[in-house]
Scaffold this active site. Structure first.
Site, PDB file in Angstrom:
ATOM      1  CB  SER A   1      -0.842  -0.013   1.282  1.00 10.89           C
ATOM      2  OG  SER A   1      -1.483   1.216   1.490  1.00 10.89           O
TER       3      SER A   1
ATOM      4  CE1 TYR B   1      -4.567  -2.049   4.991  1.00 14.16           C
ATOM      5  CE2 TYR B   1      -3.284  -0.061   4.585  1.00 14.16           C
ATOM      6  CZ  TYR B   1      -4.033  -1.122   4.105  1.00 14.16           C
ATOM      7  OH  TYR B   1      -4.242  -1.264   2.756  1.00 14.16           O
TER       8      TYR B   1
HETATM    9  P1  NAD Z   1     -11.485  -6.133  -0.122  1.00 17.05           P
HETATM   10  O1  NAD Z   1     -12.104  -6.069   1.237  1.00 17.05           O
HETATM   11  O2  NAD Z   1     -12.308  -5.789  -1.314  1.00 17.05           O
HETATM   12  O3  NAD Z   1     -10.868  -7.589  -0.378  1.00 17.05           O
HETATM   13  C1  NAD Z   1     -10.157  -8.263   0.616  1.00 17.05           C
HETATM   14  C2  NAD Z   1     -10.079  -9.723   0.249  1.00 17.05           C
HETATM   15  O4  NAD Z   1      -9.366 -10.397   1.292  1.00 17.05           O
HETATM   16  C3  NAD Z   1     -11.451 -10.399   0.144  1.00 17.05           C
HETATM   17  O5  NAD Z   1     -11.423 -11.370  -0.865  1.00 17.05           O
HETATM   18  C4  NAD Z   1     -11.596 -11.067   1.513  1.00 17.05           C
HETATM   19  O6  NAD Z   1     -12.492 -12.175   1.527  1.00 17.05           O
HETATM   20  C5  NAD Z   1     -10.161 -11.492   1.747  1.00 17.05           C
HETATM   21  N1  NAD Z   1      -9.873 -11.782   3.153  1.00 17.05           N
HETATM   22  C6  NAD Z   1     -10.068 -10.996   4.237  1.00 17.05           C
HETATM   23  N2  NAD Z   1      -9.707 -11.659   5.359  1.00 17.05           N
HETATM   24  C7  NAD Z   1      -9.269 -12.883   4.947  1.00 17.05           C
HETATM   25  C8  NAD Z   1      -8.767 -14.017   5.636  1.00 17.05           C
HETATM   26  N3  NAD Z   1      -8.650 -14.048   6.969  1.00 17.05           N
HETATM   27  N4  NAD Z   1      -8.432 -15.090   4.902  1.00 17.05           N
HETATM   28  C9  NAD Z   1      -8.570 -15.101   3.543  1.00 17.05           C
HETATM   29  N5  NAD Z   1      -9.040 -14.054   2.858  1.00 17.05           N
HETATM   30  C10 NAD Z   1      -9.374 -12.961   3.553  1.00 17.05           C
HETATM   31  O7  NAD Z   1     -10.187  -5.223  -0.021  1.00 17.05           O
HETATM   32  P2  NAD Z   1      -9.221  -4.585  -1.133  1.00 17.05           P
HETATM   33  O8  NAD Z   1      -9.352  -3.121  -1.009  1.00 17.05           O
HETATM   34  O9  NAD Z   1      -9.393  -5.228  -2.430  1.00 17.05           O
HETATM   35  O10 NAD Z   1      -7.806  -4.966  -0.505  1.00 17.05           O
HETATM   36  C11 NAD Z   1      -6.958  -5.958  -1.042  1.00 17.05           C
HETATM   37  C12 NAD Z   1      -5.537  -5.649  -0.640  1.00 17.05           C
HETATM   38  O11 NAD Z   1      -5.142  -4.406  -1.199  1.00 17.05           O
HETATM   39  C13 NAD Z   1      -5.321  -5.536   0.866  1.00 17.05           C
HETATM   40  O12 NAD Z   1      -4.084  -6.116   1.225  1.00 17.05           O
HETATM   41  C14 NAD Z   1      -5.284  -4.042   1.073  1.00 17.05           C
HETATM   42  O13 NAD Z   1      -4.558  -3.695   2.218  1.00 17.05           O
HETATM   43  C15 NAD Z   1      -4.601  -3.597  -0.186  1.00 17.05           C
HETATM   44  N6  NAD Z   1      -4.803  -2.200  -0.530  1.00 17.05           N
HETATM   45  C16 NAD Z   1      -6.053  -1.711  -0.725  1.00 17.05           C
HETATM   46  C17 NAD Z   1      -6.193  -0.365  -1.063  1.00 17.05           C
HETATM   47  C18 NAD Z   1      -7.539   0.242  -1.321  1.00 17.05           C
HETATM   48  O14 NAD Z   1      -7.608   1.477  -1.407  1.00 17.05           O
HETATM   49  N7  NAD Z   1      -8.585  -0.513  -1.478  1.00 17.05           N
HETATM   50  C19 NAD Z   1      -5.083   0.461  -1.149  1.00 17.05           C
HETATM   51  C20 NAD Z   1      -3.818  -0.086  -0.931  1.00 17.05           C
HETATM   52  C21 NAD Z   1      -3.704  -1.416  -0.621  1.00 17.05           C
END
Ligand code: NAD
Length: 260
Positions: free
Chosen positions: A142, A155
């Site tokens: 991130s 985080y």
């Molecule tokens: P999201 O909530 O849409 O997806 C998260 C995914 O992780 C889902 O498929 C969920 O079922 C899975 N998950 C959660 N807990 C779990 C567990 N214990 N075991 C297995 N699967 C699990 O979130 P997102 O925004 O797509 O985030 C995905 C990644 O991207 C994360 O690591 C997040 O930190 C990172 N990220 C997101 C953003 C953003 O702005 N959305 C920015 C930077 C980084």
């Protein structure tokens, strides 16, 4: 490398992970999906990717807080597809709270899912990659792997940690054809971001609309959300032969956030 190659993407039932899984399927990779959600919806995603792209798609619901289930996720993929060529560590959760109120359980869960799970997947997949002289490990970190924001202690700690893990794995894989890189997205409009808007509004004493405009999009000079398709395309590039000399890097895809 000759195709089909096989990619495991953790947390790929939603958001960025689903975007990355779709991008790999579109490139002809067999894909292992992982993550939580409604069984019928997940089966729809799995069979939809198979039908649309003519690749094999497996689903394994391993809980990323459970090392034994994580090892089984890698083992099941190896059994079904023969080997893991690409590992994308993406599963993640968020919790927004001032540190003095930050629940201990949330700290432990965020460190487990956003950081330790990647240690376990990499540990399980690395030996095979090294033995074959080819592998691609991509960690979805991130912008918070490079800079901090208040109220996101766990985080930010986990994401800085995964950037460090990325560098170490890159050094260990360097002479064996195994690269390891981090992707550092800014804000992507996924359920993870949508869910933190009310908590951020509370922690900062703002309206939810002000959180979107003055906190989220204010962080990004482009004033636009990053898209899951953009993250997917970068991940596919990092898995390609042309990216063989890129390792240990932390790629910002953040609309200029970290440049400020
Ligand atoms: P999201 O909530 O849409 O997806 C998260 C995914 O992780 C889902 O498929 C969920 O079922 C899975 N998950 C959660 N807990 C779990 C567990 N214990 N075991 C297995 N699967 C699990 O979130 P997102 O925004 O797509 O985030 C995905 C990644 O991207 C994360 O690591 C997040 O930190 C990172 N990220 C997101 C953003 C953003 O702005 N959305 C920015 C930077 C980084």
């Amino acid at each position: 490398m000759s195709k089909p190659l096989n990619a495991v993407i953790t947390g790929s039932t939603s958001g960025i992970g689903l975007g990355v899984a779709t991008a790999f399927a579109a490139e002809g990779y067999n894909v292992t999906l992982n993550g939580f959600g409604d069984a019928g919806e997940i089966e729809g995603i799995r069979s939809g990717l198979e039908d649309k792209y003519g690749v094999k798609v497996l689903y394994n619901g391993a809980d990323m807080t459970k090392p034994e289930e994580i090892r089984e996720l890698i083992a099941e993929t190896q059994t079904a597809f023969g080997q893991v060529d690409v590992l994308v560590n993406n599963a993640g959760i968020q919790h927004v709270s001032p540190i003095e109120d930050f629940p201990e359980g949330k700290w432990d869960a965020i460190i487990a899912i956003n950081l330790s799970s990647s240690f376990h997947t990499i540990k399980a997949a690395f030996g095979g990659m090294k033995a074959r002289g080819h592998g691609r490990i991509i960690n979805i970190a991130s912008a918070h792997g490079l800079v901090a924001s208040p109220f996101k202690s766990a985080y930010v700690a986990a994401k800085h940690g995964i950037v460090g893990l990325t560098k170490t794995v890159a050094l260990e894989g360097a002479e064996h054809g195994v690269t390891c890189n981090a992707i550092c997205p800014g804000y992507v409009k996924t359920p993870l971001v949508e869910a933190q808007i009310p908590d951020t509004a509370k922690a900062r004493n703002m309206t939810e609309e002000d959180v979107v405009q003055k906190v989220i999009l204010e962080a990004q000079p482009t004033k636009k959300f990053v898209t899951v398709e953009q993250v997917g395309a970068l991940a596919v590039f990092l898995a390609s032969d042309n990216a063989a000399s890129i390792t240990g890097a932390a790629y910002q895809i953040d609309g200029g956030w970290v440049a400020k």
